[in-house]
Design a protein around this motif. Structure first.
Motif, PDB file in Angstrom:
ATOM      1  N   ALA A  13       0.859  -1.172   0.000  1.00 49.18           N
ATOM      2  CA  ALA A  13       0.000   0.000   0.000  1.00 49.18           C
ATOM      3  C   ALA A  13       0.902   1.231   0.000  1.00 49.18           C
ATOM      4  O   ALA A  13       2.130   1.127   0.157  1.00 49.18           O
ATOM      5  N   ALA A  35      -3.568   4.402  -0.323  1.00 50.85           N
ATOM      6  CA  ALA A  35      -4.007   3.635  -1.489  1.00 50.85           C
ATOM      7  C   ALA A  35      -3.517   2.204  -1.323  1.00 50.85           C
ATOM      8  O   ALA A  35      -2.346   1.982  -1.002  1.00 50.85           O
ATOM      9  N   ASP A  36      -4.426   1.250  -1.545  1.00 49.87           N
ATOM     10  CA  ASP A  36      -4.069  -0.163  -1.389  1.00 49.87           C
ATOM     11  C   ASP A  36      -4.666  -1.029  -2.497  1.00 49.87           C
ATOM     12  O   ASP A  36      -4.835  -2.237  -2.321  1.00 49.87           O
ATOM     13  N   ASN A  37      -4.994  -0.384  -3.648  1.00 51.25           N
ATOM     14  CA  ASN A  37      -5.523  -1.130  -4.799  1.00 51.25           C
ATOM     15  C   ASN A  37      -6.769  -1.928  -4.409  1.00 51.25           C
ATOM     16  O   ASN A  37      -6.850  -3.128  -4.631  1.00 51.25           O
ATOM     17  N   ARG A  38      -7.724  -1.197  -3.801  1.00 51.88           N
ATOM     18  CA  ARG A  38      -8.996  -1.783  -3.356  1.00 51.88           C
ATOM     19  C   ARG A  38      -8.788  -2.975  -2.413  1.00 51.88           C
ATOM     20  O   ARG A  38      -9.487  -3.986  -2.471  1.00 51.88           O
ATOM     21  N   VAL A  42      -5.443   7.186  -7.494  1.00 51.31           N
ATOM     22  CA  VAL A  42      -5.607   5.969  -6.695  1.00 51.31           C
ATOM     23  C   VAL A  42      -6.004   6.294  -5.267  1.00 51.31           C
ATOM     24  O   VAL A  42      -6.723   5.516  -4.620  1.00 51.31           O
ATOM     25  N   ARG A  83      -9.792   6.744  -5.611  1.00 50.55           N
ATOM     26  CA  ARG A  83     -10.468   5.462  -5.865  1.00 50.55           C
ATOM     27  C   ARG A  83     -10.485   4.577  -4.624  1.00 50.55           C
ATOM     28  O   ARG A  83     -11.515   4.018  -4.248  1.00 50.55           O
ATOM     29  N   ASP A  84      -9.337   4.473  -3.957  1.00 49.20           N
ATOM     30  CA  ASP A  84      -9.241   3.530  -2.842  1.00 49.20           C
ATOM     31  C   ASP A  84      -9.894   4.052  -1.580  1.00 49.20           C
ATOM     32  O   ASP A  84     -10.310   3.264  -0.718  1.00 49.20           O
ATOM     33  N   ARG A  85     -10.023   5.375  -1.456  1.00 43.17           N
ATOM     34  CA  ARG A  85     -10.762   5.902  -0.305  1.00 43.17           C
ATOM     35  C   ARG A  85     -12.233   5.503  -0.406  1.00 43.17           C
ATOM     36  O   ARG A  85     -12.854   5.114   0.599  1.00 43.17           O
ATOM     37  N   HIS A  87     -13.437   2.855  -1.822  1.00 44.43           N
ATOM     38  CA  HIS A  87     -13.515   1.427  -1.519  1.00 44.43           C
ATOM     39  C   HIS A  87     -13.389   1.185  -0.016  1.00 44.43           C
ATOM     40  O   HIS A  87     -14.129   0.375   0.563  1.00 44.43           O
ATOM     41  N   ARG A  88     -12.463   1.888   0.643  1.00 46.52           N
ATOM     42  CA  ARG A  88     -12.230   1.683   2.074  1.00 46.52           C
ATOM     43  C   ARG A  88     -13.472   2.057   2.882  1.00 46.52           C
ATOM     44  O   ARG A  88     -13.861   1.333   3.817  1.00 46.52           O
TER      45      ARG A  88
END
Length: 523
Positions: free
Chosen positions: A84, A101-104, A120, A123-125, A127-128
């Protein structure tokens, strides 16, 4: 590195001199990462240098060699995959905040690079937060429609960014997406906490505390204000000031504080019995061999705790023993720190069998591991090592000075440490009521930007939310503010009283909050 230097970096601009300038080299087999300010300019070098990698258990990895130019970082591969990424950045409309960011949730592999960090992170926020909401709903919590509306808008903005060929437009859309998901995350974490509080009876044994370092020299008004909201107080046992001459401990000042607290019905706590910061290490101890230091530590801990017995039932037995550079004045190894932790905890129990032993740590996100490398380790791994070694202690202590972490991430961090299976005390925390330089503080300049420039109102918002998070968690049994008034503070403008000992908005907001929770001691 001094503690104040690291805290400055972790919340407001550390120059990481061990990182290589872009002119020095470009790594071979590099990973390329790009980042921009919300207005579209390349992210400045001093900010981009603070990027670090983590494993998927939120443990920072030592920074590999990298080269940094404005908006452009090239790094050799970290020692661990998948990874991440973390970096503090400005988000216009929210503040300056650590982004992840952890790639979903899957982590990044070498094939995922190059990366546009603004994209990213946005995007990943989403998802988190969506993942947390799903879990929390399964536990029976409900959330206002506006939270889902924010997440839907964040996703829509992300799609708009993908559809445009204009980089400045993309950067603005990524920023606006982050604004929505950051607010959604905080609002959902606070909503969950409020529901947990409402669903349970008042916590009569919860400890609301502050250090009591202003007594008696700040006078009667300080004392009166203190007893209006606190039932728990930290008294100082810093070794250098407590025993400047070997064999001549200065008990009288602490005796006065403890007597006043007990008469007022406030529970005392001792801090810190073992701490190897320059300000705490006596001069006469510095040149002694390790076995002798260990023996003196054991004697000091045992004697102090035996003397006070039930009068002081809680102690930060050892403080910052996880290899942070400013708290290792005698250059101990990780194994020696573990040995000292065990020795101090055993001596504490010998002094008073009912003592509550707190193992206290700072720098909970452990960026120091990334910036400084081995032999440093995170507080989490240090505590895990203590538990694996069979060291007996009652409570995990956590210092929570993080204006660059949003409430959603603070909530995640507290849950992570709760997973270690011990009760938690938030042993120190503060944030500012003003911006600029506070000459009465140890850190001098206010740092961080949470929602808006620091003011009494912003400080009060932060106080209300952080106490709500802590009180909602059954694993958290105490919260201690640091310090009470601005007449002398560690954190700039960090008091709940101003320099005239008048209550700030945060004091009144906290008192109202405690009354709403039916906390019995609040006046």
């Amino acid at each position: 590195m001094k503690r104040r230097q690291f805290l400055a970096g972790s919340a407001g601009g550390l120059a990481l001199t061990q990182l290589h300038p872009a002119s020095a080299f470009w790594p071979s087999a590099d990973l390329t990462l790009r980042a921009w300010l919300p207005e579209g300019q390349p992210l400045p070098v001093d900010q981009l240098r603070q990027l670090y990698f983590l494993d998927l258990q939120d443990e920072p990895l030592p920074n590999p060699p990298r080269a940094v130019a404005p908006g452009h970082l090239k790094s050799q591969a970290p020692t661990h995959w998948p990874v991440a990424i973390a970096l503090r950045m400005s988000v216009s409309g929210f503040g300056q905040v650590a982004l992840y960011a952890d790639n979903r949730g899957q982590g990044f592999l070498p094939s995922d690079f190059p990366l546009s960090l603004n994209e990213v992170f946005a995007r990943d926020r989403i998802h988190r937060v969506q993942t947390a909401l799903t879990q929390w709903r399964q536990a029976g919590h409900t959330f206002a429609a506006r939270i889902e509306a924010r997440l839907a808008k964040a996703s829509q903005l992300l799609e708009q960014a993908a559809a445009t060929d204009s980089l400045p437009a993309q950067v603005r859309l990524w920023n606006d997406s982050l604004v929505e998901s950051l607010w959604a995350g905080e609002e959902s974490a606070i909503a969950r906490a409020q529901q947990r509080i409402q669903q349970r009876p008042p916590r009569q044994e919860f400890l609301f505390g502050c250090n009591f370092f202003g007594h008696p020299h700040q006078g009667d008004v300080y004392d009166q204000r203190f007893r209006q909201i606190f039932n728990f107080a930290t008294v100082p046992f810093y070794w250098q000031g407590f025993e400047p001459v070997q064999g001549d401990p200065q008990y009288a000042p602490i005796d006065r504080q403890v007597a006043w607290l007990r008469q007022a019905g406030i529970m005392p706590k001792g801090h810190p019995l073992v701490w190897f910061h320059d300000v705490s290490v006596p001069d006469w101890l510095r040149d002694l061999p390790y076995p002798e230091v260990k023996g003196l530590v054991q004697r000091r801990v045992r004697q102090i705790i035996q003397r006070y017995g039930s009068q002081i039932p809680y102690y930060d037995v050892i403080n910052e023993a996880h290899d942070v550079p400013w708290a290792n004045a005698l250059n101990f190894s990780a194994d020696q720190f573990l040995d000292l932790t065990q020795a101090a905890c055993e001596a504490a129990q010998q002094g008073y069998s009912q003592v509550n032993r707190i193992v206290n740590s700072c720098c909970l996100w452990a960026q120091n591991v990334a910036y400084n490398g081995p032999p440093q380790r995170s507080p989490y791994r240090y505590l895990r090592a203590c538990l694996d070694a069979g060291i007996e202690f009652e409570t995990i202590g956590l210092q929570l000075y993080y204006p660059d972490q949003d409430m959603f991430e603070i909530d995640r961090l507290l849950d992570r440490f709760a997973g270690l299976g011990k009760p938690l005390h938030i042993t120190e925390m503060a944030t500012s009521s003003n911006s600029g330089v506070d000459e009465q503080s140890q850190l001098q300049e206010a740092r961080g930007l949470w929602h808006a420039p620091w003011s009494e109102s912003v400080q009060a918002d932060w106080v209300e939310q952080i106490y709500t998070l802590g009180y909602s968690k059954p694993e958290v049994q105490a919260i201690t503010w640091w310090d009470f008034s601005d007449l002398g503070v560690f954190w700039p403008f960090g008091g709940l009283l101003d320099r005239d000992l008048q209550p700030k908005e945060a004091f009144e907001r906290l008192r109202h909050l405690l009354r709403s929770w039916q906390v019995p001691h609040v006046l």
